[in-house]
Scaffold this active site. Sequence first.
Site, mmCIF file in Angstrom:
data_model
loop_
_atom_site.group_PDB
_atom_site.id
_atom_site.type_symbol
_atom_site.label_atom_id
_atom_site.label_comp_id
_atom_site.label_asym_id
_atom_site.label_seq_id
_atom_site.Cartn_x
_atom_site.Cartn_y
_atom_site.Cartn_z
ATOM 1 N N HIS A 1 0.848 -1.195 0.000
ATOM 2 C CA HIS A 1 0.000 0.000 0.000
ATOM 3 C C HIS A 1 0.882 1.243 0.000
ATOM 4 O O HIS A 1 2.101 1.158 0.192
ATOM 5 C CB HIS A 1 -0.951 0.005 1.210
ATOM 6 C CG HIS A 1 -0.255 -0.154 2.521
ATOM 7 N ND1 HIS A 1 -0.342 -1.290 3.284
ATOM 8 C CD2 HIS A 1 0.582 0.662 3.187
ATOM 9 C CE1 HIS A 1 0.379 -1.152 4.372
ATOM 10 N NE2 HIS A 1 0.959 0.022 4.322
HETATM 11 C C1 T46 Z 1 2.835 1.004 6.925
HETATM 12 C C2 T46 Z 1 3.579 -0.243 7.240
HETATM 13 C C3 T46 Z 1 5.050 -0.016 7.422
HETATM 14 C C4 T46 Z 1 -4.739 0.155 13.093
HETATM 15 O O1 T46 Z 1 -5.884 -0.054 13.539
HETATM 16 N N1 T46 Z 1 -4.006 1.215 13.553
HETATM 17 C C5 T46 Z 1 -2.751 1.483 13.112
HETATM 18 O O2 T46 Z 1 -2.107 2.455 13.576
HETATM 19 C C6 T46 Z 1 -2.186 0.621 12.104
HETATM 20 C C7 T46 Z 1 -0.780 0.884 11.575
HETATM 21 C C8 T46 Z 1 -2.935 -0.428 11.645
HETATM 22 N N2 T46 Z 1 -4.185 -0.647 12.134
HETATM 23 C C9 T46 Z 1 -4.942 -1.796 11.626
HETATM 24 C C10 T46 Z 1 -5.343 -1.736 10.163
HETATM 25 C C11 T46 Z 1 -5.439 -3.218 9.796
HETATM 26 O O3 T46 Z 1 -6.728 -3.707 10.139
HETATM 27 O O4 T46 Z 1 -4.153 -2.972 11.764
HETATM 28 C C12 T46 Z 1 -4.406 -3.879 10.722
HETATM 29 C C13 T46 Z 1 -3.123 -4.263 10.021
HETATM 30 O O5 T46 Z 1 -2.667 -3.102 9.276
HETATM 31 P P1 T46 Z 1 -1.923 -3.231 7.864
HETATM 32 O O6 T46 Z 1 -2.444 -4.414 7.149
HETATM 33 O O7 T46 Z 1 -2.035 -1.903 7.169
HETATM 34 O O8 T46 Z 1 -0.434 -3.532 8.317
HETATM 35 P P2 T46 Z 1 0.874 -3.528 7.407
HETATM 36 O O9 T46 Z 1 1.925 -4.232 8.192
HETATM 37 O O10 T46 Z 1 0.593 -4.022 6.047
HETATM 38 O O11 T46 Z 1 1.267 -1.962 7.257
HETATM 39 C C14 T46 Z 1 1.653 -1.198 8.392
HETATM 40 C C15 T46 Z 1 0.951 0.174 8.374
HETATM 41 O O12 T46 Z 1 -0.478 -0.021 8.298
HETATM 42 C C16 T46 Z 1 1.381 1.031 7.210
HETATM 43 O O13 T46 Z 1 0.950 2.367 7.414
HETATM 44 O O14 T46 Z 1 3.381 1.909 6.299
HETATM 45 O O15 T46 Z 1 3.057 -0.964 8.368
#
Ligand code: T46
Length: 139
Positions: A51
């Site tokens: 993303h």
């Molecule tokens: C990024 C990379 C390096 C929340 O509720 N609050 C938060 O602050 C974050 C970061 C995530 N979430 C929730 C959203 C999803 O339901 O946690 C779940 C997993 O998030 P995501 O799939 O976006 O995780 P990554 O590891 O793919 O990405 C994360 C960050 O979301 C993103 O901003 O730059 O780490």
Amino acid sequence: MNPRIISIKNIHDEAEGDLSIFEGSGHDLPFAIKRIYYIHHVPVGTVRGGHAHKQLTQLLWCPYGSITILLDDGTDKAEVKLDTPTKGLIVEHAMWREMRWEQEGSVLCVAASEFYDESDYIRDYAAFQAYVKQQARLP
Ligand code: T46
């Protein structure tokens, strides 16, 4: 593309070990820190991310282990290996990112410029490419 790598300040003590530190708000980072999160217990070989963000800027660092960050600005790609606690990577907005876990127990820490906002995410690669092209056309 030249990834923005910073060297995190480190205070080393031969007997007691190391203390690493950075400050936001223009001291060591070009933004005020509104949120900290960290990602752990990730199986080796897992690729997270996939993303970009419209506004968010972040510092990524790996206090333990080895994680490769794949960056894509819509034109150029780069890979940065975070494998030492004092190496930080600033990831700007409008940058597609993926994170690949390479060592058991690796931890990815993130200092973010904004509070969590799902509407700031672009989670579709074609939409990301269209967004980058649209931004380039803006005056
Ligand atoms: C990024 C990379 C390096 C929340 O509720 N609050 C938060 O602050 C974050 C970061 C995530 N979430 C929730 C959203 C999803 O339901 O946690 C779940 C997993 O998030 P995501 O799939 O976006 O995780 P990554 O590891 O793919 O990405 C994360 C960050 O979301 C993103 O901003 O730059 O780490």
